[in-house]
Scaffold this active site. Sequence first.
Site, short mmCIF file in Angstrom:
data_model
loop_
_atom_site.label_atom_id
_atom_site.label_comp_id
_atom_site.label_asym_id
_atom_site.label_seq_id
_atom_site.Cartn_x
_atom_site.Cartn_y
_atom_site.Cartn_z
N LYS A 41 -25.91 -29.12 -9.09
CA LYS A 41 -27.35 -29.03 -9.07
C LYS A 41 -28.09 -28.06 -8.32
CE LYS A 41 -26.66 -34.11 -9.92
NZ LYS A 41 -26.52 -34.11 -11.32
N GLY A 42 -27.60 -27.72 -7.20
CA GLY A 42 -28.54 -26.65 -6.79
C GLY A 42 -28.61 -25.30 -7.21
N GLU A 135 -26.77 -33.52 -3.40
CA GLU A 135 -25.18 -33.12 -3.35
C GLU A 135 -24.67 -32.39 -2.26
OE1 GLU A 135 -24.03 -32.78 -8.06
OE2 GLU A 135 -24.59 -31.02 -7.19
N ASN A 176 -34.85 -39.19 -12.35
CA ASN A 176 -34.90 -39.93 -13.73
C ASN A 176 -35.10 -41.13 -13.62
OD1 ASN A 176 -32.39 -41.16 -13.24
ND2 ASN A 176 -31.15 -39.64 -14.09
N GLY A 196 -34.95 -38.55 -19.92
CA GLY A 196 -34.25 -37.96 -21.30
C GLY A 196 -35.30 -37.32 -22.13
N LYS A 198 -37.48 -39.24 -23.68
CA LYS A 198 -38.65 -40.02 -23.57
C LYS A 198 -39.79 -39.58 -22.67
CE LYS A 198 -36.53 -44.02 -22.91
NZ LYS A 198 -34.85 -43.80 -23.06
N ASP A 221 -25.57 -30.32 -25.48
CA ASP A 221 -24.88 -30.73 -24.15
C ASP A 221 -26.32 -31.06 -22.98
OD1 ASP A 221 -23.69 -30.75 -21.54
OD2 ASP A 221 -23.07 -28.63 -21.75
N GLY A 226 -31.78 -31.80 -16.63
CA GLY A 226 -32.45 -32.53 -15.37
C GLY A 226 -32.84 -31.27 -14.57
N ASP A 227 -31.69 -30.29 -14.14
CA ASP A 227 -31.79 -29.31 -13.39
C ASP A 227 -32.84 -28.25 -13.83
OD1 ASP A 227 -30.07 -30.58 -11.58
OD2 ASP A 227 -28.39 -29.54 -12.51
O1 RIB Z 1 -26.60 -31.81 -12.72
C1 RIB Z 1 -25.68 -31.18 -13.41
C2 RIB Z 1 -24.64 -30.73 -12.52
O2 RIB Z 1 -24.17 -31.86 -11.86
C3 RIB Z 1 -23.41 -30.17 -13.06
O3 RIB Z 1 -23.48 -28.63 -13.21
C4 RIB Z 1 -22.49 -30.54 -12.18
O4 RIB Z 1 -21.84 -29.51 -11.14
C5 RIB Z 1 -22.82 -31.72 -11.27
O5 RIB Z 1 -23.44 -31.11 -9.98
#
Ligand code: RIB
Length: 282
Positions: A41-42, A135, A176, A196, A198, A221, A226-227
């Site tokens: 995520k980072g 994370e 979310n 998502g 919405k 995909d 979200g990131d």
């Molecule tokens: O948010 C998506 C990410 O979540 C993926 O790239 C995976 O590494 C998890 O951390």
Amino acid sequence: MTPRIAVVGSINADLVVQMPRLPGRGETVSSSEPKWFPGGKGANQAVAAARMGAEVFMVGAVGNDAPGNMCLTALAESGVTTDYVAKVSAATSTALVMVEHSGENQIVVTDGANNFVEVDSDLVSQADAVVVQFEIPESVIIAAGKSANGIFCVNAAPVREISDELANLIDVLIVNEHEFSQLGSPANGLVIVTAGDKEVVAYQDGEIVATAQPPRVDALDTVGAGDTFVGAFIVAYASGASVSDSLHRACAASALSTLKLGAQSGMPTEIEVNEFLSSRNI
Ligand code: RIB
């Protein structure tokens, strides 16, 4: 102005498999050949922010291994400064990512180098915005929040309880709808709730201040969508855009990111987002 963004967070090597539908409990299903992608995520948020034109510094940790090198190369290729990513003796964290043909996914993230992230207070204190996710250890998140002088943005994913100490540091919280419902009333200040495809809703001290409807696309995909939202939102907001305009840019970037396999592969550039928004008269 070009904002300086410090992302303090996870770096994962994503092992991605695609299948007609996700397995249920105790079920075995067949998948496509596995493929490795840079993720976490980072790192994803750092790449998304860099592609949106910000000066981005990644603070994280990887192992001294091939997956770590793959992730560092991907960050550098998107223009993210990786000088603050430590190489540690633990292995690079891995995410096992299952993607259904509908675009839905399930992810398991392993322990590893992400547990050894250390905050560089000087770097963090000079950033216009500091972005963290869940994370990495809570102590690292708190240290980042205490050092931040700019906007402190927390993406509470994967969700866990937000301590009072952390809640008091947050300027912008992005979650979310599922995370939001698990957190109750998570924080004062600006809280953005994505859902998502919405409507996205922004609350300021509990009152709705802006909304945006994500554009419809044929998602391949959604991993990393979200990131992408977080990275694009914080760049716009730290540049002085209104909450409403920042939401619209983030929604467009997030939708475009779903058109390719791999969390970072489809993340759009600033120009692509501008073109997309004007093509839809947004
Ligand atoms: O948010 C998506 C990410 O979540 C993926 O790239 C995976 O590494 C998890 O951390």
